[in-house]
Design an enzyme around this catalytic site. Structure first.
Site, PDB file in Angstrom:
ATOM      1  CD  GLU A  86      -6.760  -2.967   0.482  1.00 26.96           C
ATOM      2  OE1 GLU A  86      -7.466  -2.020   0.871  1.00 26.96           O
ATOM      3  OE2 GLU A  86      -6.287  -3.855   1.321  1.00 26.96           O
TER       4      GLU A  86
ATOM      5  CG  HIS B  80     -14.803  -8.453   6.960  1.00 30.78           C
ATOM      6  ND1 HIS B  80     -14.506  -7.857   7.771  1.00 30.78           N
ATOM      7  CD2 HIS B  80     -13.749  -8.501   5.804  1.00 30.78           C
ATOM      8  CE1 HIS B  80     -13.207  -7.247   7.752  1.00 30.78           C
ATOM      9  NE2 HIS B  80     -12.749  -7.606   6.301  1.00 30.78           N
TER      10      HIS B  80
ATOM     11  CD  GLU C 165      -3.141  -1.312   2.253  1.00 29.49           C
ATOM     12  OE1 GLU C 165      -3.226  -0.632   2.940  1.00 29.49           O
ATOM     13  OE2 GLU C 165      -3.390  -2.567   2.298  1.00 29.49           O
TER      14      GLU C 165
ATOM     15  CG  HIS D 298      -9.368  -5.934   1.268  1.00 30.63           C
ATOM     16  ND1 HIS D 298      -9.505  -4.576   1.488  1.00 30.63           N
ATOM     17  CD2 HIS D 298     -10.234  -6.361   0.477  1.00 30.63           C
ATOM     18  CE1 HIS D 298     -10.313  -4.291   0.691  1.00 30.63           C
ATOM     19  NE2 HIS D 298     -10.986  -5.257  -0.091  1.00 30.63           N
ATOM     20  CD  GLU D 299      -5.651  -5.809   4.560  1.00 32.05           C
ATOM     21  OE1 GLU D 299      -5.959  -4.516   4.002  1.00 32.05           O
ATOM     22  OE2 GLU D 299      -6.217  -6.621   5.087  1.00 32.05           O
TER      23      GLU D 299
ATOM     24  CD  GLU E 217      -8.463  -7.895   9.278  1.00 29.38           C
ATOM     25  OE1 GLU E 217      -8.766  -7.187   8.202  1.00 29.38           O
ATOM     26  OE2 GLU E 217      -7.513  -8.459   9.148  1.00 29.38           O
TER      27      GLU E 217
ATOM     28  CD  GLU F 236      -8.008   0.433   3.309  1.00 37.06           C
ATOM     29  OE1 GLU F 236      -9.172  -0.187   3.594  1.00 37.06           O
ATOM     30  OE2 GLU F 236      -7.055   0.138   3.088  1.00 37.06           O
TER      31      GLU F 236
END
Ligand code: NOJ
Ligand code: CA
Length: 693
Positions: free
Chosen positions: A496, A397, A195, A477-478, A399, A502
């Site tokens: 992502e 989701h 990122e 994501h990540e 995480e 974000e």
């Protein structure tokens, strides 16, 4: 590893048979790379199907194998080294000779279950060069080149007895560019993983970079350096060494060698897309073609689609993932989003923070996460019923908070829970700093892995396999970088792996050039879950997002993802319903894609045809500069008229002032062959639906 016979049948065999040592007829030997071929060495040269790209392999005075790539007779990659460092055996680099050369070719077309193009043509020539060590070590390997007209991929293949162990310290592959270049690159191995914003520097100023690295050579030719089919191997970064050379650097493992392979092994494909211009890079199918076909069989259960979600309010800090007075994922809040989705024909609602485990330090923690236990204020049964009644699907989701082993221990319960609750897509997350992912070894010890290391490349695949058993698709994501594995695992919808929307919620926003940058860099990896469409153009603390409203619409066409979020809140959309109509109308799955114009980091215009439909859609975005672009509507179907529903920057529009919401929406009749002028405001864009009549 002694003079072992190479298992040529080890890998998916090309459709044509190998013709041992047969050089192709009259290859276009380029004049810039002359060498003295050692006596008795076979000529190792191959051209792409249309003859434009040539690869040559030779050895230097010390017996170092070198490969070179030229295009239309001009050197692109000057003779560059191949080789490996191991942790338990001598370096493999010098004293090699070309033992055999085999050629093959193939020309087929395959179908993507979803994507930017329905049909993909795979037309290539292949050259397999066996390199044999002349010293007493007498090791050998193959390097296999695949040449398409838009680029080259190559990989190493090593035969080794079943059960034998190879311990790789690093890969010594070099990419020595024949000309100086402008490079777009982002740093590798820093705490924030993928990122980072792209740097634009001379090639000489590249540091250690993640791939893709995009280059514009002094002569104007564009090259994208990346890899394809990264499975059970460490991700490859590159570092600038001498002159115009970038050298491979593999991602470390938490302990020991960077890569450990058992039995016969091969690297991912090292890829060079080569094109006249930036749009040409995007149009390449090299990466997809270098991946193995679909392993999952019938994937009709993988459903591309748009979604809204309990998300932007949390990213902005208004709501929380954790339980408490500001908890976002309550039954009532989720119902509001389901209602909004149903009213606007949006098939999905993402819910984050629905499960137990978020209270406390979840980022870099994650061991409290339970992926089958909702919080007390999230009535899973009632929401399943409610979503069904409204024909909306919840998106799950998971995480991990950076604890992938903990996640693996729950694979079955997590995906069974998803399937039992009608959840056919799950967004996953790995929020922790680079090299901080917790891997628990069989002896109970916890070690810390990199997101792009060998073990994690296996983990991301294990997630896909576990999810597929329950017919669940994944949006990571990540993630690890994209290398085209969605061909092999079509339930890997998106990821992502770059600064998405974000960052516009937080201080330090994405600059206006960001999207024009990532189309020709990050997006070459494949779909990105960027989460566009924040029409309020407001982040946390009422901060301004550096975009016009028309540009937010254009992103739905420009930034490809088969799962595309409408990221803003229902209340905010209610204030911009005219503009929101484009988000309602735009599809996420495409028959065909054309990049009409573009320069890396400056601007880009993309047209796409709806899959299974007749309408075309166009998105155009610019950086901080206003721009007037002309596009020919050659892509429209002949003999049809269209109503162009145009969403363009309105009077005074600019990302820099409170005029960012200025938008003009108008309709006009157009047909194939017409020409349109797109006037883009600073930080602006334009979105068009060509509605077939
Ligand atoms: C970072 C992801 O990019 C974001 O989309 C997500 O909401 C948070 N992690 C929490 O998982
Ligand atoms: Ca992120």
């Amino acid at each position: 590893m002694k003079a072992l016979p190479l298992a040529l049948g080890l890998l998916a065999a090309p459709t044509a048979a190998f013709a041992q040592d047969a050089a192709p007829a009259a290859p276009a030997v380029n004049e810039t790379f002359k060498y003295d071929k050692p006596a008795n060495a076979p000529e190792a040269i191959e051209t792409s199907p249309d003859g434009s790209i040539t690869v040559q392999v030779t050895t230097d005075n010390d017996g170092r194998p070198l490969y070179a790539v030229s295009r239309r007779g001009k050197l692109i990659v000057a003779p560059s080294k191949l080789g490996f460092l191991f942790t338990d055996q001598a370096k493999l680099e010098r004293a090699m000779r070309i033992a055999t050369v085999a050629h093959a070719k193939s020309d087929t077309t395959w179908t993507q279950p979803w994507g930017e193009w329905r049909q993909i043509r795979s037309n290539y020539k292949e050259m397999r060069v066996r390199l044999q060590e002349t010293s007493s070590l007498a090791r050998a390997y193959d390097v296999v080149f695949r040449l398409q007209d838009d680029g080259v991929g190559f990989r190493y293949e090593f035969a080794a007895p079943a059960g034998s162990k190879t311990s790789i310290a690093d890969e010594l592959t070099e990419f020595t560019f024949a000309e100086d270049a402008t490079a777009w690159w982002k740093p590798a191995f820093l705490w924030n993983r993928e990122e980072y914003l792209y740097n634009k520097t001379p090639l000489s100023a590249v540091g250690t970079a993640d791939t893709p690295v995009t280059l514009k050579l002094a002569s104007g030719t564009h090259v994208a350096l990346h890899e394809a089919a990264l499975t059970d191997f460490a991700g490859m970064a590159v570092m600038k060494t001498e002159g115009n050379t970038l050298r491979a650097v593999l991602t470390p493992a938490a302990e020991g060698p960077k890569v450990v392979k058992t039995g016969a092994w091969m690297t991912p494909w090292r890829t060079l897309i080569i094109a006249d211009d930036a749009p040409g890079l995007y149009m390449s199918h090299l990466m997809l073609n270098l991946n193995e076909p679909n392993k999952l069989g019938d994937v009709s259960w993988v459903k591309p689609g748009k979604f809204v979600g309990v998300w932007w309010n949390m990213i902005k800090g208004t709501w929380t993932w954790a339980r408490g007075p500001r908890h976002g994922a309550t039954t009532a809040n989720v119902k509001t989003y389901i209602d909004f989705a149903a009213a606007n024909r949006i098939p999905g609602v993402l819910v984050e923070g629905w499960n137990v485990g978020w209270d406390g330090d979840w980022a870099g923690g994650g061991e409290a996460m339970n992926f089958s236990q909702p919080t007390e204020d999230f009535d899973a049964a009632e929401l399943k019923r409610y979503a069904r009644s409204k024909k909306v699907q919840l998106i799950g989701h998971h995480e991990t908070g950076g604890s992938p082993s903990h996640y693996e221990s729950q694979f079955d319960s997590a995906f069974k829970y998803a399937a039992d609750h009608d959840i056919s897509t799950v967004k996953t997350g790995y929020v922790t700093d680079a090299a901080q992912l917790k891997r628990v070894l069989p002896d109970g010890r916890t070690i810390r892995e990199w997101h792009e290391g060998q073990w994690m490349s296996g983990h991301y695949t294990r997630v896909l396999e576990a999810a597929a058993k329950y017919k669940v698709a994944i949006d990571t994501h990540e993630p690890i970088k994209g290398t085209g594995l969605q061909r092999t695992y079509p339930n890997w919808l998106a990821r992502e792996g770059m600064r998405g929307m974000e960052y516009n919620a937080w201080p330090g926003k994405n600059p206006p050039e960001h999207e024009a940058n990532i189309v020709f860099t990050r997006m070459l990896e494949g779909p990105m879950d960027f989460t566009p469409g924040v029409l309020s153009l407001k982040g946390s603390d009422d901060s301004d997002i550096l975009s016009t409203i028309a540009k937010q619409l254009a992103l739905y066409v420009v930034l490809y993802s088969p799962v595309q979020m409408a990221a803003d809140t229902p209340e905010n959309y209610a204030r911009y319903m005219d503009a929101f109509k484009f988000i309602r109308d735009v599809p996420v799955d495409w028959e065909e894609t054309r990049v009409l114009n573009g320069e890396v980091g400056d601007f880009v215009t993309i047209a796409r045809k709806a899959r299974g439909g007749r309408d075309w859609f166009l998105g155009s975005v610019t950086d901080e500069n206003p721009r007037t672009l002309t596009v020919d509507l050659d892509f429209l179907d002949a003999g049809r008229t269209y109503v162009a529903e145009v969403y363009r920057d309105g009077p005074g529009a600019t990302y820099a002032t409170d005029q960012r919401h200025s938008i003009a929406i108008e309709q006009k009749r157009v047909k194939k062959g017409d020409r349109l002028t797109l006037a883009l405001a600073p930080g602006g864009g334009q979105a068009i639906r060509f509605r077939a009549r």
